[in-house]
Scaffold this active site. Structure first.
Site, PDB file in Angstrom:
ATOM      1  N   GLU A   1       0.272  -3.127  -5.811  1.00  0.00           N
ATOM      2  CA  GLU A   1       0.688  -4.522  -6.024  1.00  0.00           C
ATOM      3  C   GLU A   1       0.760  -4.919  -7.504  1.00  0.00           C
ATOM      4  OE1 GLU A   1      -1.964  -6.877  -3.635  1.00  0.00           O
ATOM      5  OE2 GLU A   1      -1.258  -5.989  -1.760  1.00  0.00           O
TER       6      GLU A   1
ATOM      7  N   ASN B   1       2.212   1.484  -4.386  1.00  0.00           N
ATOM      8  CA  ASN B   1       2.198   0.794  -3.091  1.00  0.00           C
ATOM      9  C   ASN B   1       2.353  -0.715  -3.298  1.00  0.00           C
ATOM     10  OD1 ASN B   1       1.598   1.060  -0.163  1.00  0.00           O
ATOM     11  ND2 ASN B   1      -0.279  -0.079  -0.623  1.00  0.00           N
TER      12      ASN B   1
ATOM     13  N   HIS C   1       3.833  -5.574   5.907  1.00  0.00           N
ATOM     14  CA  HIS C   1       3.147  -6.657   6.629  1.00  0.00           C
ATOM     15  C   HIS C   1       4.224  -7.675   7.013  1.00  0.00           C
ATOM     16  CE1 HIS C   1      -0.887  -5.246   5.778  1.00  0.00           C
ATOM     17  NE2 HIS C   1      -0.596  -5.143   4.493  1.00  0.00           N
TER      18      HIS C   1
ATOM     19  N   GLU D   1       1.090  -0.004   5.679  1.00  0.00           N
ATOM     20  CA  GLU D   1       0.146  -1.005   6.201  1.00  0.00           C
ATOM     21  C   GLU D   1       0.822  -1.884   7.251  1.00  0.00           C
ATOM     22  OE1 GLU D   1      -1.727  -3.242   3.018  1.00  0.00           O
ATOM     23  OE2 GLU D   1      -1.850  -1.483   1.715  1.00  0.00           O
TER      24      GLU D   1
ATOM     25  N   ASP E   1       1.905  -4.197  10.074  1.00  0.00           N
ATOM     26  CA  ASP E   1       1.532  -5.081  11.173  1.00  0.00           C
ATOM     27  C   ASP E   1       2.606  -6.153  11.293  1.00  0.00           C
ATOM     28  OD1 ASP E   1       0.665  -6.746   9.016  1.00  0.00           O
ATOM     29  OD2 ASP E   1      -1.454  -6.446   9.464  1.00  0.00           O
TER      30      ASP E   1
HETATM   31  C1  XIL Z   1      -7.227  -6.123   3.350  1.00  0.00           C
HETATM   32  C2  XIL Z   1      -8.211  -5.706   4.427  1.00  0.00           C
HETATM   33  O1  XIL Z   1      -7.500  -5.492   5.624  1.00  0.00           O
HETATM   34  C3  XIL Z   1      -9.265  -6.771   4.619  1.00  0.00           C
HETATM   35  O2  XIL Z   1     -10.285  -6.314   5.486  1.00  0.00           O
HETATM   36  C4  XIL Z   1      -9.879  -7.153   3.258  1.00  0.00           C
HETATM   37  O3  XIL Z   1     -10.750  -8.251   3.437  1.00  0.00           O
HETATM   38  C5  XIL Z   1      -8.808  -7.535   2.259  1.00  0.00           C
HETATM   39  O4  XIL Z   1      -7.883  -6.461   2.145  1.00  0.00           O
HETATM   40  N1  XIL Z   1      -2.763  -5.214   1.019  1.00  0.00           N
HETATM   41  C6  XIL Z   1      -3.588  -4.129   0.817  1.00  0.00           C
HETATM   42  C7  XIL Z   1      -4.793  -3.969   1.639  1.00  0.00           C
HETATM   43  O5  XIL Z   1      -3.244  -3.233   0.030  1.00  0.00           O
HETATM   44  O6  XIL Z   1      -5.850  -3.312   0.954  1.00  0.00           O
HETATM   45  C8  XIL Z   1      -5.296  -5.294   2.172  1.00  0.00           C
HETATM   46  O7  XIL Z   1      -6.378  -5.034   3.080  1.00  0.00           O
HETATM   47  C9  XIL Z   1      -4.166  -6.035   2.860  1.00  0.00           C
HETATM   48  C10 XIL Z   1      -3.041  -6.314   1.903  1.00  0.00           C
END
Ligand code: XIL
Length: 395
Positions: free
Chosen positions: A194, A236, A272, A300, A302
């Site tokens: 990020e 990422n 996401h 990641e 969802d």
């Molecule tokens: C999130 C986790 O899912 C949570 O449990 C934590 O509190 C915060 O981080 N982008 C990322 C991940 O790269 O590491 C994040 O994970 C979600 C967004």
């Protein structure tokens, strides 16, 4: 450009949350590492059903992964069984983050992450290391030195009271020590996470400030490569699934790193998604990074929605899930597809996006949802056509 206003608002709320350490920490369910020595982890994968995701994708060279919550893994046998049986790659949801591995300056605690890697390897799973360089989930001792403001464009600016030379030495040691600790055991590392704002400008976090620019990114990749030459090294980010200023900037960054012979192997698309926004032009974006001879991954995934989920929204979620997997399968250099947890009861979404949830493949009771069946169907119809190798020293 498809980056519409509503997407931007959604994205900014993610940025705001991730940039707020207190909020991120409050949402963190699993930052207490286990200290006591553990028995050899059980191996659960042999009993994987023939229609499990990991066996359905067996003949392609795509790994299907999940983020793992190590507390759930230890406490919930049904969770541990699904994690082992359905997936052939895992990402630690939190336990490799800096705040967990170095809670006190100069003192490492690898216990929870070591355990996760042991369990993964006992189950013939590869591990995505997540994440080395990030603005969020920094240890409290480092976070305490940071002040945040906002610039004229509305982007966050973080400043540490530590001198630049000290920050540089800290980051170098962190990357070298963490990658070195896990040397030979990690398939892909998210080296930098990020680093870009929604408008495509570089995120002005403490690393950007210390280096006076984005030079920390190249340095981090070089240090990681020296510490584990076999690991695949990834940049990422989120919202780069959509074509727009952020994914354009990520592409330019990747091109620049390649031109400088920086050892970057791939780009991770967090993915996401939210059904209130349109489905991104994901395949095209994966492809244009793959065209740089980089691996790509969905890291990641969802798909969240406003609760309660209606039948129409359920159908939309299932369609989004189908499309995420089809996009990866359509791009030859897409080598891993990782869901951000699999059970709705353990999802980060409700704690971060007010009123939203139902973002995963399994429901609150760990029963598979239509989203899960949809992925099985995609794998059944498109498997066995691809073979590009998975990069690095990994067969
Ligand atoms: C999130 C986790 O899912 C949570 O449990 C934590 O509190 C915060 O981080 N982008 C990322 C991940 O790269 O590491 C994040 O994970 C979600 C967004």
């Amino acid at each position: 450009m498809r980056l519409n206003r509503s997407l931007l608002v959604g994205a900014l709320s993610v940025t705001a949350v991730l940039a707020t350490p207190a909020a991120a920490l409050a949402a963190a369910p699993q930052s207490t590492p286990q200290a006591a020595p553990q028995a050899a982890p059980p191996s659960l994968y042999q009993s994987s059903p023939a229609d499990s995701l990991r066996r359905l994708d067996h003949r392609s060279d795509l790994r299907i992964g999940t983020a793992v919550n190590t507390d759930a893994l230890a406490a919930d046998p049904a969770y541990a069984r699904i994690a082992a049986q359905q997936f052939d790659a895992v990402t630690p949801e939190n336990v490799m983050k800096w705040e967990v591995v170095e809670p006190t300056r100069g003192t490492y605690d690898w216990a929870a992450a070591d355990r996760l890697v042991d369990v993964a390897h006992a189950n013939k799973q590869r591990v995505r290391g997540h994440t080395l360089v990030w603005h969020s989930q920094l240890p409290a001792w480092l976070q305490a030195t940071i002040t945040s403001t906002t610039d004229a464009a509305g982007n966050q600016v973080d400043t540490s009271s530590l001198p630049a030379s000290e920050l540089k030495a800290l980051l170098k040691k962190h990357v070298q020590d963490e990658v070195g600790h896990f040397k030979g055991r990690i398939w892909q590392w998210d080296v930098v996470n990020e680093a870009l704002n929604e408008d495509g400008t570089p995120r002005q976090d403490i690393w950007y400030q210390a280096w006076g620019g984005t030079g920390y990114i190249a340095d981090a990749f070089r240090w990681a490569h020296e510490a584990d030459p076999k690991a695949n090294l990834f940049y990422n980010d989120y919202n780069i699934e959509y074509t727009g200023p952020k994914s354009n900037a990520a592409l330019a960054l990747a091109q620049q790193l390649k031109a400088q012979h920086v050892p970057i192997d791939g780009v991770g698309f967090q993915t996401h998604l939210d059904t209130q926004y349109g489905f991104p032009d994901l395949q095209a974006n994966l492809q244009r990074f793959a065209d740089l001879k980089l691996f790509v991954a969905e890291t990641e995934i969802d798909v969240r929605s406003t609760l309660p989920v209606t039948a129409d929204v359920q159908a939309k979620q299932t369609s989004y899930w189908t499309q995420t997997l089809q996009a990866c399968l359509a791009v030859r250099r897409c080598i891993s597809y990782t869901v951000w947890g699999f059970g709705d009861a353990y999802s980060w979404v409700p704690g971060v996006f007010a009123g939203e949830g139902a973002a995963n493949l399994y429901d609150e009771e760990l029963a598979p949802k239509p989203q899960y069946t949809a992925l099985q169907d995609v794998l059944r119809t498109t498997r066995a056509q691809r073979r590009v190798g998975s990069g690095g020293g990994w067969a």
